[in-house]
Design an enzyme around this catalytic site. Structure first.
Site, PDB file in Angstrom:
ATOM      1  CB  SER A  27      21.479 -14.975   5.114  1.00 33.80           C
ATOM      2  OG  SER A  27      20.496 -14.084   5.566  1.00 33.80           O
ATOM      3  CG  ASN A  28      20.547 -10.082   3.213  1.00 32.18           C
ATOM      4  OD1 ASN A  28      20.339  -9.412   4.212  1.00 32.18           O
ATOM      5  ND2 ASN A  28      19.562 -10.670   2.528  1.00 32.18           N
TER       6      ASN A  28
END
Ligand code: CTP
Ligand code: CA
Length: 216
Positions: A27-28
């Site tokens: 993810s981020n």
């Protein structure tokens, strides 16, 4: 003040998460705050707003319909299912890649040091490339950049085929923070909005959208 009553806006927000196996993902750092603030600002001007959101810690703004998704592919499908719309604003930090294969069972860590990735669908480019009348009349992207902000954002607007792009410098704490500085780039103008709260940036964008649609 122009109103967005009778208009439907779809906004993507937050990160996407891409499964490696049932317990791990890629993810981020997106918090979703800028996208949620934009959904709220559009609703405050009277728009009917669909917020397609990756996992965040935020509550849906009142008067906004939220659809929860996890992966980029789910986000694309949810956006397409909610068309038609007058306005599409892609604020989500979509994971650029996903693991080529997601394991059904938790993998053992031993020996697992390489991940094979494939590129995710580009939601903004997909929506911007739809034929009329499927294509929303105003398609807006965000360009989160750490360097060469203006040049990269101008190029991104053309590459994605969107009408406007909001450039923002994420070299500081913009991702996850409460403030943002932004430049609105259209085919005709570039307008710098000084560093302000994400809600203030959202209000400015919503007003620009409503003025534009009032003229169109
Ligand atoms: N975007 C999208 N789907 C993707 C990737 C990006 O809809 N798979 C949208 C984002 O929501 C944003 C815009 O495209 O509105 C630009 O995202 P950004 O990450 O800055 O651009 P990329 O094209 O992914 O390029 P890069 O990350 O390499 O800079
Ligand atoms: Ca990206």
């Amino acid at each position: 003040m122009t109103s967005l009553a009778g208009r439907h806006a779809i906004v993507t927000a937050g990160p996407t998460i891409e499964a490696i196996d049932p317990v791990r993902f890629l993810s981020n750092r997106s918090s979703g705050r800028q996208g949620y603030a934009i959904a709220e600002a559009l609703a405050d001007l009277g728009a009917s707003v669909t917020l397609v959101s990756g996992p965040t810690c935020l509550d849906a703004p009142s008067g906004v319909t939220r659809l929860d998704v996890e992966s980029a592919r789910d986000m694309l499908a949810a956006v397409v299912a909610k068309l038609p719309a007058d306005i599409f604003i892609a604020v989500a930090a979509v994971a650029d890649w996903r693991p080529a294969r997601a394991a059904d069972r938790k993998s053992d860590k031993a020996g697992q040091t390489t991940l094979q990735l494939v590129e995710n669908p580009d939601i903004l480019r997909h929506v911007a490339g739809l034929e009329q009348p499927r294509r929303p009349g105003l398609v807006i992207g965000f360009a989160a950049e750490t360097h060469d902000v203006l040049d990269r954002a101008r190029a991104k607007r053309l590459r994605k085929g969107c009408d406007w792009i909001v450039a923002n410098d994420v070299s500081g704490d913009a991702m996850g923070g409460n403030e943002n500085a932004a430049i609105l780039i259209t085919s005709e103008t570039e307008t710098a909005w000084p560093r302000a709260s994400k809600s203030r940036i959202a209000e400015q964008l919503a007003v620009a959208v409503s003025r534009h649609l009032a003229k169109a």
